[in-house]
Design a protein around this motif. Structure first.
Motif, PDB file in Angstrom:
ATOM      1  N   ARG A  38       0.833  -1.113  -0.002  1.00 21.35           N
ATOM      2  CA  ARG A  38       0.043   0.121  -0.024  1.00 21.35           C
ATOM      3  C   ARG A  38       1.056   1.078   0.016  1.00 21.35           C
ATOM      4  NH1 ARG A  38      -2.644  -0.472   6.187  1.00 21.35           N
ATOM      5  NH2 ARG A  38      -0.509   0.029   7.378  1.00 21.35           N
ATOM      6  N   GLN A  39       0.234   2.439  -0.569  1.00 20.76           N
ATOM      7  CA  GLN A  39       1.008   3.541  -0.639  1.00 20.76           C
ATOM      8  C   GLN A  39      -0.135   4.639   0.029  1.00 20.76           C
ATOM      9  OE1 GLN A  39       2.651   4.483  -4.376  1.00 20.76           O
ATOM     10  NE2 GLN A  39       4.165   5.986  -3.416  1.00 20.76           N
ATOM     11  N   ALA A  40       0.329   5.370   1.045  1.00 23.16           N
ATOM     12  CA  ALA A  40      -0.605   6.436   1.471  1.00 23.16           C
ATOM     13  C   ALA A  40       0.164   7.611   0.883  1.00 23.16           C
ATOM     14  CB  ALA A  40      -0.447   6.573   2.936  1.00 23.16           C
ATOM     15  N   PRO A  41      -0.693   9.061   0.858  1.00 19.80           N
ATOM     16  CA  PRO A  41      -0.197  10.084   0.095  1.00 19.80           C
ATOM     17  C   PRO A  41       1.053  10.588   0.771  1.00 19.80           C
ATOM     18  CG  PRO A  41      -2.590  10.198   0.604  1.00 19.80           C
ATOM     19  CD  PRO A  41      -2.146   8.738   1.134  1.00 19.80           C
ATOM     20  N   GLY A  42       1.976  10.725  -0.104  1.00 20.06           N
ATOM     21  CA  GLY A  42       3.301  11.427   0.521  1.00 20.06           C
ATOM     22  C   GLY A  42       4.049  10.451   1.037  1.00 20.06           C
ATOM     23  N   LYS A  43       3.743   9.173   0.909  1.00 20.07           N
ATOM     24  CA  LYS A  43       4.799   8.285   1.731  1.00 20.07           C
ATOM     25  C   LYS A  43       5.017   7.080   0.459  1.00 20.07           C
ATOM     26  CE  LYS A  43       2.889   8.332   6.365  1.00 20.07           C
ATOM     27  NZ  LYS A  43       2.137   7.695   7.447  1.00 20.07           N
ATOM     28  N   GLN A  44       5.913   6.345   1.025  1.00 25.23           N
ATOM     29  CA  GLN A  44       6.368   5.411   0.151  1.00 25.23           C
ATOM     30  C   GLN A  44       5.735   4.039   0.233  1.00 25.23           C
ATOM     31  OE1 GLN A  44      10.601   4.619   1.140  1.00 25.23           O
ATOM     32  NE2 GLN A  44      11.484   5.991  -0.216  1.00 25.23           N
ATOM     33  N   ARG A  45       5.825   3.172  -0.863  1.00 21.36           N
ATOM     34  CA  ARG A  45       4.784   1.935  -1.055  1.00 21.36           C
ATOM     35  C   ARG A  45       5.421   1.004   0.210  1.00 21.36           C
ATOM     36  NH1 ARG A  45       3.522  -0.536  -6.489  1.00 21.36           N
ATOM     37  NH2 ARG A  45       3.010   1.849  -7.037  1.00 21.36           N
ATOM     38  N   GLU A  46       4.820   0.401   0.852  1.00 20.72           N
ATOM     39  CA  GLU A  46       5.089  -0.385   2.077  1.00 20.72           C
ATOM     40  C   GLU A  46       4.537  -1.725   1.782  1.00 20.72           C
ATOM     41  OE1 GLU A  46       4.219   1.365   5.860  1.00 20.72           O
ATOM     42  OE2 GLU A  46       1.828   0.992   5.283  1.00 20.72           O
ATOM     43  N   LEU A  47       5.071  -2.977   2.314  1.00 18.84           N
ATOM     44  CA  LEU A  47       4.425  -4.245   2.466  1.00 18.84           C
ATOM     45  C   LEU A  47       3.349  -4.320   3.254  1.00 18.84           C
ATOM     46  CD1 LEU A  47       4.756  -7.266   1.886  1.00 18.84           C
ATOM     47  CD2 LEU A  47       6.237  -7.148   3.841  1.00 18.84           C
ATOM     48  N   VAL A  48       2.272  -4.795   3.009  1.00 16.59           N
ATOM     49  CA  VAL A  48       1.246  -5.171   3.834  1.00 16.59           C
ATOM     50  C   VAL A  48       1.288  -6.693   4.273  1.00 16.59           C
ATOM     51  CG1 VAL A  48      -1.213  -5.333   4.029  1.00 16.59           C
ATOM     52  CG2 VAL A  48      -0.061  -3.457   2.886  1.00 16.59           C
ATOM     53  N   THR A  63       2.920 -17.264   5.293  1.00 12.46           N
ATOM     54  CA  THR A  63       2.457 -15.862   5.137  1.00 12.46           C
ATOM     55  C   THR A  63       3.402 -15.004   5.791  1.00 12.46           C
ATOM     56  OG1 THR A  63       0.822 -16.202   6.959  1.00 12.46           O
ATOM     57  CG2 THR A  63      -0.069 -16.448   4.575  1.00 12.46           C
ATOM     58  N   ASN A  64       3.287 -13.564   5.525  1.00 10.68           N
ATOM     59  CA  ASN A  64       4.264 -12.741   6.169  1.00 10.68           C
ATOM     60  C   ASN A  64       3.437 -11.505   6.061  1.00 10.68           C
ATOM     61  OD1 ASN A  64       6.619 -11.563   7.269  1.00 10.68           O
ATOM     62  ND2 ASN A  64       6.735 -10.443   5.306  1.00 10.68           N
ATOM     63  N   TYR A  65       3.643 -10.813   7.417  1.00 10.12           N
ATOM     64  CA  TYR A  65       2.598  -9.515   7.691  1.00 10.12           C
ATOM     65  C   TYR A  65       3.427  -8.205   8.115  1.00 10.12           C
ATOM     66  CZ  TYR A  65      -1.469 -12.465   7.196  1.00 10.12           C
ATOM     67  OH  TYR A  65      -2.460 -13.591   6.553  1.00 10.12           O
ATOM     68  N   ALA A  66       3.110  -7.314   7.819  1.00  9.85           N
ATOM     69  CA  ALA A  66       3.565  -5.941   8.478  1.00  9.85           C
ATOM     70  C   ALA A  66       3.169  -5.786   9.751  1.00  9.85           C
ATOM     71  CB  ALA A  66       3.264  -4.595   7.739  1.00  9.85           C
ATOM     72  N   ASP A  67       4.202  -5.673  10.785  1.00  9.61           N
ATOM     73  CA  ASP A  67       3.602  -5.524  12.029  1.00  9.61           C
ATOM     74  C   ASP A  67       2.418  -4.565  12.167  1.00  9.61           C
ATOM     75  OD1 ASP A  67       7.133  -5.508  13.545  1.00  9.61           O
ATOM     76  OD2 ASP A  67       5.945  -7.025  12.889  1.00  9.61           O
ATOM     77  N   SER A  68       2.103  -3.701  11.768  1.00 10.07           N
ATOM     78  CA  SER A  68       0.916  -2.802  11.575  1.00 10.07           C
ATOM     79  C   SER A  68      -0.196  -3.285  11.669  1.00 10.07           C
ATOM     80  CB  SER A  68       1.187  -1.452  11.066  1.00 10.07           C
ATOM     81  OG  SER A  68       1.285  -1.967   9.446  1.00 10.07           O
ATOM     82  N   VAL A  69      -0.274  -4.526  10.717  1.00 12.28           N
ATOM     83  CA  VAL A  69      -1.699  -5.340  10.204  1.00 12.28           C
ATOM     84  C   VAL A  69      -1.664  -6.528  10.931  1.00 12.28           C
ATOM     85  CG1 VAL A  69      -1.613  -3.819   8.188  1.00 12.28           C
ATOM     86  CG2 VAL A  69      -0.837  -6.226   8.098  1.00 12.28           C
ATOM     87  N   LYS A  70      -0.744  -7.033  11.632  1.00 18.28           N
ATOM     88  CA  LYS A  70      -0.771  -8.350  12.165  1.00 18.28           C
ATOM     89  C   LYS A  70      -2.080  -8.480  13.228  1.00 18.28           C
ATOM     90  CE  LYS A  70       3.886  -9.800  12.097  1.00 18.28           C
ATOM     91  NZ  LYS A  70       5.127  -9.922  12.798  1.00 18.28           N
ATOM     92  N   GLY A  71      -2.910  -9.549  13.029  1.00 19.04           N
ATOM     93  CA  GLY A  71      -4.015  -9.508  13.745  1.00 19.04           C
ATOM     94  C   GLY A  71      -5.234  -9.105  13.362  1.00 19.04           C
ATOM     95  N   ARG A  72      -5.053  -8.344  12.329  1.00 22.23           N
ATOM     96  CA  ARG A  72      -6.289  -7.615  11.791  1.00 22.23           C
ATOM     97  C   ARG A  72      -6.332  -7.984  10.234  1.00 22.23           C
ATOM     98  NH1 ARG A  72      -6.240  -2.364  10.929  1.00 22.23           N
ATOM     99  NH2 ARG A  72      -4.002  -2.220  10.690  1.00 22.23           N
ATOM    100  N   ASN A  89      -9.796  -6.268   8.486  1.00 24.61           N
ATOM    101  CA  ASN A  89     -10.908  -6.131   9.739  1.00 24.61           C
ATOM    102  C   ASN A  89     -10.241  -4.997  10.621  1.00 24.61           C
ATOM    103  OD1 ASN A  89     -12.309  -8.333   8.577  1.00 24.61           O
ATOM    104  ND2 ASN A  89     -11.102  -9.794   9.965  1.00 24.61           N
ATOM    105  N   SER A  90     -11.160  -4.512  11.553  1.00 25.51           N
ATOM    106  CA  SER A  90     -10.775  -3.387  12.366  1.00 25.51           C
ATOM    107  C   SER A  90      -9.891  -2.415  11.918  1.00 25.51           C
ATOM    108  CB  SER A  90      -9.949  -4.091  13.589  1.00 25.51           C
ATOM    109  OG  SER A  90     -10.580  -5.062  14.197  1.00 25.51           O
TER     110      SER A  90
END
Length: 129
Positions: A38-48, A63-72, A89-90
């Protein structure tokens, strides 16, 4: 050549859910690592998240997840449909961005680069009240 077409994005309130889909065309889908970035405005593309396809007869997936989305978030794939999914989710406002589907080989070549690296056109996800 692989073409990737994403769908499922949209506007959702915080705490809500969305499911993204990415349909692939081309051969050997089941042998590739598929990912969501994903890529947010003004930010670099990052792994989800990524999901691999092993060479085992059971086609067990890792599977592998970014820490920010683990569990969701949950990534999954259906090789018969040549589709990879991202169940989100969430959802939080910081999850807002353009989500891209990616297709790569299971590993880099001896030169440290990807033999191929395909991207979809992206689908917008906006989390806002």
């Amino acid at each position: 050549q692989v073409q990737l077409v994403e769908s499922g994005g949209g506007l959702v309130q915080p705490g809500g859910s969305l499911r993204l889909s990415c349909v692939a065309s081309g051969s050997a889908f089941r042998l590739n690592t598929m990912g969501w970035y994903r890529q947010a405005p003004g930010k670099q593309r990052e792994l989800v998240a990524t999901i691999t396809s092993s060479w085992s007869t059971n086609y067990s997936w890792s599977t592998n997840y970014a820490d920010s989305v683990k569990g969701r978030f949950t990534i999954s794939r259906d090789n018969a449909k040549m589709t990879v999914y991202l169940q989100m989710n969430s959802l939080k406002p910081e999850d807002t961005g353009v989500y891209y589907c990616n297709c790569r080989p299971p590993s880099k070549n001896p030169y440290g680069t990807w033999d191929y690296d395909y991207w979809g056109q992206g689908t917008q996800v906006t989390v806002s009240s």
